[in-house]
Motif scaffolding. Structure first.
Motif, short mmCIF file in Angstrom:
data_model
loop_
_atom_site.label_atom_id
_atom_site.label_comp_id
_atom_site.label_asym_id
_atom_site.label_seq_id
_atom_site.Cartn_x
_atom_site.Cartn_y
_atom_site.Cartn_z
N GLU A 23 0.85 -1.19 0.00
CA GLU A 23 0.00 0.00 0.00
C GLU A 23 0.88 1.24 0.00
O GLU A 23 1.91 1.26 0.68
N ALA A 24 0.46 2.27 -0.70
CA ALA A 24 1.15 3.55 -0.79
C ALA A 24 2.41 3.43 -1.64
O ALA A 24 3.35 2.71 -1.28
N GLY A 25 2.42 4.11 -2.76
CA GLY A 25 3.57 4.06 -3.64
C GLY A 25 3.23 4.63 -5.00
O GLY A 25 2.28 5.41 -5.15
N MET A 26 3.98 4.21 -6.01
CA MET A 26 3.82 4.82 -7.33
C MET A 26 4.59 4.05 -8.38
O MET A 26 5.39 3.15 -8.07
N VAL A 27 4.33 4.42 -9.64
CA VAL A 27 5.17 3.99 -10.75
C VAL A 27 5.98 5.22 -11.18
O VAL A 27 5.82 6.31 -10.62
N ASN A 28 6.85 5.04 -12.14
CA ASN A 28 7.56 6.19 -12.72
C ASN A 28 6.52 7.18 -13.23
O ASN A 28 5.75 6.88 -14.15
N ARG A 29 6.46 8.37 -12.64
CA ARG A 29 5.40 9.32 -12.97
C ARG A 29 5.49 9.82 -14.39
O ARG A 29 4.52 10.36 -14.93
N ASN A 30 6.64 9.65 -15.04
CA ASN A 30 6.77 10.02 -16.45
C ASN A 30 6.23 8.94 -17.39
O ASN A 30 6.26 9.10 -18.61
N GLY B 255 -0.13 6.35 -16.98
CA GLY B 255 -1.12 6.17 -18.04
C GLY B 255 -0.63 5.36 -19.22
O GLY B 255 -1.38 5.11 -20.17
N ARG B 256 0.65 4.94 -19.17
CA ARG B 256 1.24 4.11 -20.21
C ARG B 256 1.74 2.81 -19.55
O ARG B 256 1.90 2.75 -18.35
N LYS B 257 1.99 1.82 -20.36
CA LYS B 257 2.41 0.53 -19.81
C LYS B 257 3.72 0.68 -19.05
O LYS B 257 4.71 1.22 -19.57
N THR B 258 3.71 0.22 -17.81
CA THR B 258 4.89 0.31 -16.96
C THR B 258 5.30 -1.10 -16.53
O THR B 258 4.47 -2.00 -16.39
N ARG B 259 6.59 -1.21 -16.28
CA ARG B 259 7.11 -2.51 -15.84
C ARG B 259 7.26 -2.57 -14.33
O ARG B 259 7.05 -3.62 -13.73
N PHE B 260 7.60 -1.42 -13.71
CA PHE B 260 7.92 -1.44 -12.28
C PHE B 260 6.94 -0.59 -11.47
O PHE B 260 6.49 0.47 -11.92
N ALA B 261 6.65 -1.09 -10.29
CA ALA B 261 5.90 -0.32 -9.29
C ALA B 261 6.69 -0.36 -7.99
O ALA B 261 7.31 -1.38 -7.65
N TYR B 262 6.67 0.76 -7.26
CA TYR B 262 7.40 0.89 -6.00
C TYR B 262 6.37 1.12 -4.90
O TYR B 262 5.69 2.16 -4.88
N LEU B 263 6.23 0.16 -4.01
CA LEU B 263 5.12 0.17 -3.06
C LEU B 263 5.59 -0.13 -1.64
O LEU B 263 6.52 -0.92 -1.42
N ASN C 112 15.10 1.96 -22.21
CA ASN C 112 16.33 2.61 -21.79
C ASN C 112 16.46 2.73 -20.27
O ASN C 112 17.31 3.45 -19.79
N GLY C 113 15.60 2.09 -19.54
CA GLY C 113 15.73 2.10 -18.09
C GLY C 113 14.60 2.82 -17.39
O GLY C 113 14.79 3.93 -16.90
N GLU C 114 13.44 2.22 -17.38
CA GLU C 114 12.29 2.79 -16.68
C GLU C 114 12.58 2.97 -15.20
O GLU C 114 12.03 3.85 -14.55
#
Length: 562
Positions: A435-442, A445-453, A504-506
């Motif tokens: 709970e509480a976290g984010m993905v790369n904010r850049n 809304g687009r496909k992301t590989r990593f989430a930091y939670l 190139n390194g999400e």
């Protein structure tokens, strides 16, 4: 009678102990004896009060004393017992003027320049009755980093209710979660509106606490809670904080705004919702990068629903309509107005971002789904699906209502098929509360590989954070260590533009997070390399930082544009 209080020496207490630190503002009015006679004291009378107002204030204080006498005869549930909700390092702290040249262990990366800010609930006065963690006044903590040097400050957000209560010398506004339940909650509402009728308090300019989210948009730092308009703050050149005031986007916003607006990283637009217990229950709107608001789009719901968060994709907004709802008539029956409605079907609404009305919304049912937070969403055109990444919470209303079942928050992938109207749900990490976290904010809304939670264990504390590979399911964790707990991990992309492409390194960036050592009663800011999860630097903070909610980072190049 002089309050008998102790100074908070350490944050590691049993849940039954509630100690407030000495504070530079008016002393809290609760005492160890905890009786109505010692709680309800005559508030500071305004020099503008007339004899009728003075008499009304005295009569209403007597009514409140009688109400407290009745309430104190019954034990409080854990979800509104201040001895549990704000014990230990959940307890509040006084304001801290800016302190410069903080000790740094390791080396702060060159690209980390700016201010990390984190919001939280920090009650100015000790609760006189029920209190939920979410009820506290908003306080923002700011760590400024400038070419490897660091400073720290924390300040209350000067909301309308905080300013009035500070002048009156004690809490007067009702606490939405901790107090407004059952017959006592109805009585407290009547008491509050009676005080408003006589001009003792004024709720016409908002009653929110601005304690949850933070966003930097159109060169303005906004503190938010979903019960009011945002409040504009400014970061001073010295690294201190100052409240500008309640912000309505140049008289364009006339309703509340949730604490989790979304900024599209490509268009720069801000998307937001507003929900209410009266019709229309839910509205959607957006702002252009220069702050021009769109007309409201009313989302038709059968009942008022708690909509704490939502998601955006490249072309859509994804709006949850789940089973935690508001039923004010439950208070008449003696219960909480925030309940889990098992008869209601949980669903997601998918609406085009630039829709002018709700006629084009597509509703997709997602049985038994309650996501307090959604981390990201994106479109998969080849399957006509919207992929939603969120943490599914059970029991859904256990944050607000006492439950014998242990709370679980499971990171899940929810697929909404826009062609068939069907959904699937897959638990990504089944055995860990995230709970509480984010993905790369850049990449929002687009496909992301990593989430930091945040690893929310032991609940409600956070013992570390997880880097989750949403493709492979691999989980890497960073532990804060024995007796050390933190909060939401904030991912800061590397590079001046901050734009990282997937291939190139999400994950090229750093995690910044506030951590507290409960044994030493010391707080610090950790800066962790997001690729290998190694600590790059630690900033020792001059005072205790309570566990809080959500944050943001304002880069140095943006500070001059405030």
């Amino acid at each position: 009678m002089k309050p008998n209080r102790k100074v908070l020496e350490c944050a590691l207490h049993s849940p039954s102990v509630l100690d407030f630190p000495k504070q530079p503002y008016i002393n809290p009015l609760i005492t160890k004896e905890n009786t109505p006679e010692t709680i309800i004291k005559k508030p500071k009378e305004s020099s503008q009060w007339n004899p009728i107002q003075k008499a009304a204030a005295m009569a209403l204080n007597m009514f409140e004393s009688a109400l407290l006498s009745r309430e104190l005869q019954h034990p409080l549930p854990k979800t509104s017992d201040p001895r549990i909700q704000i014990a230990g390092n959940f307890a509040p702290v006084p304001e801290q003027p800016v302190v410069h040249s903080l000790p740094v262990t390791g080396t702060i990366p060159d690209c980390v320049n700016g201010v990390y800010l984190r919001n939280g609930a920090n009650p100015m006065f000790e609760p006189v009755s029920g209190h939920h963690l979410f009820d506290g006044d908003g306080m923002v903590h700011a760590v400024t980093i400038n070419d490897g040097a660091a400073s720290y400050a924390c300040r209350f957000t000067e909301t309308e209710r905080l300013v009035q209560e500070r002048q009156l010398g004690r809490a007067m506004f009702p606490k939405a979660i901790g107090e407004l339940h059952g017959h006592s909650g109805i009585a407290r509402l009547l008491l509050f509106y009676a005080r408003g009728l006589f001009g003792i308090v004024d709720h016409r300019h908002g009653a929110g606490v601005a304690n949850a989210g933070l966003v930097y948009f159109n060169n303005k730092l906004l503190a938010m809670s979903e019960d009011d308009l945002p409040y504009e703050l400014t970061i001073t050149p010295s690294g201190d904080l100052r409240t500008i005031g309640r912000y309505n986007f140049l008289n364009q916003l006339h309703s509340t705004m949730i604490a989790h607006p979304k900024i599209d990283p490509v268009s720069g637009e801000l998307f937001a919702l507003s929900y209410d217990v009266a019709r229309p229950y839910l509205k959607y709107f957006r702002f252009t990068p220069d702050g021009k608001k769109s007309p409201d789009v009313e989302i038709r719901l059968p009942v008022p629903t708690m909509t704490h968060d939502f998601a955006i994709t490249e072309n859509f907004v994804v709006i949850p309509d789940h089973q935690v709802v508001f039923k004010l008539d439950e208070m008449i029956k003696g219960g909480s107005p925030v309940i889990f409605d098992g008869a209601k079907k949980s669903r997601f609404g998918v609406l085009p971002k630039y829709a002018k009305d709700c006629s084009s919304i597509i509703w997709v049912e997602s049985p038994d789904t309650f996501c307090f937070h959604l981390w990201n969403a994106w479109e998969e055109a080849e399957t006509d699906e919207i992929v939603v990444i969120g943490s599914c919470m059970t029991p859904p209303d256990s944050i607000f209502n006492e439950s014998d079942e242990s709370l679980k928050s499971v990171l899940s992938e929810i697929r909404l098929n826009l062609k068939t109207g069907e959904s699937t749900r897959r638990c990504l990490i089944p055995n860990m509360n995230l709970e509480a976290g984010m993905v790369n904010r850049n990449r929002l809304g687009r496909k992301t590989r990593f989430a930091y939670l945040a690893v929310a264990e032991p609940w409600p504390k956070v013992s570390g954070f997880a880097k989750v590979d949403l493709v492979s399911g691999e989980v890497k964790t960073h532990s804060y260590g024995d007796g050390r707990y933190g909060g939401e991990p904030f991912f800061l992309p590397t590079g001046s533009s901050g734009r990282c492409e997937y291939e190139n390194g999400e994950d090229d960036g750093y995690i910044v997070v506030l951590v507290h050592d409960e044994r030493r009663c010391k707080s610090e800011l950790e800066i962790v390399n997001a690729v290998d999860l190694k600590v790059e630097a630690t900033v020792k903070l001059p005072s205790r930082v309570p566990y809080g909610f959500h944050g943001t980072f304002v880069e140095a190049k943006d500070l001059a544009l405030q």
